[in-house]
Motif scaffolding. Structure first.
Motif, mmCIF file in Angstrom:
data_model
loop_
_atom_site.group_PDB
_atom_site.id
_atom_site.type_symbol
_atom_site.label_atom_id
_atom_site.label_comp_id
_atom_site.label_asym_id
_atom_site.label_seq_id
_atom_site.Cartn_x
_atom_site.Cartn_y
_atom_site.Cartn_z
ATOM 1 N N LEU A 283 0.804 -1.229 -0.119
ATOM 2 C CA LEU A 283 0.006 0.014 -0.043
ATOM 3 C C LEU A 283 0.924 1.335 0.020
ATOM 4 O O LEU A 283 0.635 2.119 -0.833
ATOM 5 N N HIS A 284 1.986 1.133 0.805
ATOM 6 C CA HIS A 284 3.021 2.581 1.090
ATOM 7 C C HIS A 284 3.380 2.729 -0.319
ATOM 8 O O HIS A 284 3.467 3.621 -0.755
ATOM 9 N N ALA A 285 3.897 1.586 -0.883
ATOM 10 C CA ALA A 285 4.669 1.633 -2.133
ATOM 11 C C ALA A 285 3.728 2.134 -3.372
ATOM 12 O O ALA A 285 4.314 2.839 -4.463
ATOM 13 N N HIS A 286 2.406 2.178 -3.011
ATOM 14 C CA HIS A 286 1.676 2.667 -3.982
ATOM 15 C C HIS A 286 0.782 4.166 -3.582
ATOM 16 O O HIS A 286 -0.260 4.653 -3.956
ATOM 17 N N GLY A 287 1.393 4.606 -2.593
ATOM 18 C CA GLY A 287 0.992 5.876 -2.076
ATOM 19 C C GLY A 287 -0.304 6.052 -1.227
ATOM 20 O O GLY A 287 -1.127 6.918 -1.177
ATOM 21 N N ALA A 288 -0.321 4.749 -0.817
ATOM 22 C CA ALA A 288 -1.791 4.566 0.185
ATOM 23 C C ALA A 288 -1.329 4.594 1.635
ATOM 24 O O ALA A 288 -0.314 3.925 2.010
ATOM 25 N N VAL A 289 -2.248 5.039 2.480
ATOM 26 C CA VAL A 289 -2.081 5.341 3.948
ATOM 27 C C VAL A 289 -3.387 4.779 4.646
ATOM 28 O O VAL A 289 -4.277 5.437 4.318
ATOM 29 N N VAL A 290 -3.266 3.877 5.439
ATOM 30 C CA VAL A 290 -4.317 3.466 6.168
ATOM 31 C C VAL A 290 -4.645 4.416 7.347
ATOM 32 O O VAL A 290 -3.769 4.798 7.841
ATOM 33 N N GLN A 291 -5.760 4.785 7.271
ATOM 34 C CA GLN A 291 -6.424 5.683 8.526
ATOM 35 C C GLN A 291 -7.108 4.864 9.644
ATOM 36 O O GLN A 291 -6.700 5.239 10.740
ATOM 37 N N SER A 292 -7.830 3.984 9.349
ATOM 38 C CA SER A 292 -8.774 3.073 10.261
ATOM 39 C C SER A 292 -9.049 1.978 9.562
ATOM 40 O O SER A 292 -9.304 1.837 8.535
ATOM 41 N N ALA A 293 -9.250 0.688 10.465
ATOM 42 C CA ALA A 293 -9.785 -0.329 9.879
ATOM 43 C C ALA A 293 -10.901 -1.095 10.873
ATOM 44 O O ALA A 293 -10.394 -0.862 12.248
ATOM 45 N N SER A 294 -11.704 -1.934 10.516
ATOM 46 C CA SER A 294 -12.589 -2.697 11.364
ATOM 47 C C SER A 294 -12.616 -4.010 11.082
ATOM 48 O O SER A 294 -12.978 -4.274 9.912
ATOM 49 N N ILE A 295 -12.748 -4.901 12.065
ATOM 50 C CA ILE A 295 -13.103 -6.137 11.656
ATOM 51 C C ILE A 295 -14.075 -6.795 12.230
ATOM 52 O O ILE A 295 -13.943 -6.668 13.789
ATOM 53 N N THR A 296 -14.743 -7.553 11.811
ATOM 54 C CA THR A 296 -15.840 -8.388 12.555
ATOM 55 C C THR A 296 -15.951 -9.795 12.384
ATOM 56 O O THR A 296 -15.808 -10.320 11.259
ATOM 57 N N VAL A 297 -15.622 -10.675 13.277
ATOM 58 C CA VAL A 297 -15.473 -12.292 13.332
ATOM 59 C C VAL A 297 -16.792 -12.712 13.643
ATOM 60 O O VAL A 297 -17.251 -12.214 14.440
ATOM 61 N N VAL A 298 -17.270 -13.869 12.935
ATOM 62 C CA VAL A 298 -18.603 -14.411 12.740
ATOM 63 C C VAL A 298 -18.467 -15.802 13.066
ATOM 64 O O VAL A 298 -17.822 -16.512 12.292
ATOM 65 N N GLY A 299 -18.809 -16.059 14.394
ATOM 66 C CA GLY A 299 -18.561 -17.481 14.767
ATOM 67 C C GLY A 299 -19.100 -17.564 16.328
ATOM 68 O O GLY A 299 -18.864 -16.712 17.034
ATOM 69 N N ASN A 300 -18.970 -18.945 16.508
ATOM 70 C CA ASN A 300 -19.090 -19.070 18.230
ATOM 71 C C ASN A 300 -17.864 -19.227 19.014
ATOM 72 O O ASN A 300 -17.976 -18.826 20.236
ATOM 73 N N ARG A 301 -16.695 -19.486 18.315
ATOM 74 C CA ARG A 301 -15.533 -19.634 19.418
ATOM 75 C C ARG A 301 -14.380 -19.340 18.194
ATOM 76 O O ARG A 301 -14.447 -19.683 17.132
ATOM 77 N N PRO A 302 -13.442 -18.780 18.641
ATOM 78 C CA PRO A 302 -13.136 -18.520 20.055
ATOM 79 C C PRO A 302 -13.758 -17.183 20.692
ATOM 80 O O PRO A 302 -14.481 -16.498 19.757
ATOM 81 N N LYS A 303 -13.973 -16.981 21.890
ATOM 82 C CA LYS A 303 -14.721 -15.791 22.616
ATOM 83 C C LYS A 303 -13.579 -14.823 22.401
ATOM 84 O O LYS A 303 -12.690 -14.828 23.352
ATOM 85 N N ILE A 304 -13.881 -13.855 21.492
ATOM 86 C CA ILE A 304 -12.890 -12.651 21.103
ATOM 87 C C ILE A 304 -12.796 -11.731 22.451
ATOM 88 O O ILE A 304 -11.497 -11.381 22.792
ATOM 89 N N GLY A 305 -13.862 -11.671 23.289
ATOM 90 C CA GLY A 305 -13.723 -10.707 24.148
ATOM 91 C C GLY A 305 -12.612 -10.695 25.359
ATOM 92 O O GLY A 305 -11.883 -10.028 25.769
#
Length: 139
Positions: free
Chosen positions: A69-91
């Protein structure tokens, strides 16, 4: 099992995949590349047992993606991930995972989890899914 750049020893053999099967990192990489207009995880790492990404650890894939991304002039500002499933307990390890992901990406990365109330393959405990979004600035 590898998930969100953490090893979850109590979760058995983990998820199948060409790499370490970290679905959270894979979803994040797809979101980052898509937000920058640079393709997807398959276009960067390939698909199959004999490609660049085969056997790679998710954290290494994420580092390489950020460099790309950096080599192509892109800079990440923020990101969010949601995991869908019963296990493991992410918390129980959310703070640890968020710290690892944010450090690798170089900006805040949030991590949430949800279930499908026992519906579908994730609800039956046959696997996990993950969705991610990212905000990327292009120079």
């Amino acid at each position: 099992m590898w998930l969100a750049c953490l090893q979850w020893d109590d979760e058995g053999s983990g998820l199948e995949g060409d790499s370490d099967g970290d679905v959270a990192v894979h979803a994040l990489i797809d979101a980052l590349l898509a937000a920058a207009g640079l393709g997807d995880i398959g276009s960067l790492f390939g698909v199959g047992a004999n490609v660049h990404g085969a056997g790679m650890h998710g954290a290494d894939m994420l580092r390489e993606t950020i460099d790309y991304l950096h080599a192509h002039g892109a800079v990440v500002q923020s990101a969010s991930i949601t995991v869908v499933g019963n296990r493991p307990k992410i918390g129980s390890r959310r703070a640890e995972a968020v710290a690892a992901l944010s450090r690798l990406v170089g900006c805040p990365v949030s991590l949430t989890a949800t279930t499908t109330d026992r519906m579908g393959f994730t609800g039956r405990g046959e696997g996990l899914a993950a969705l991610a979004t990212a905000l990327v600035n292009i120079d």
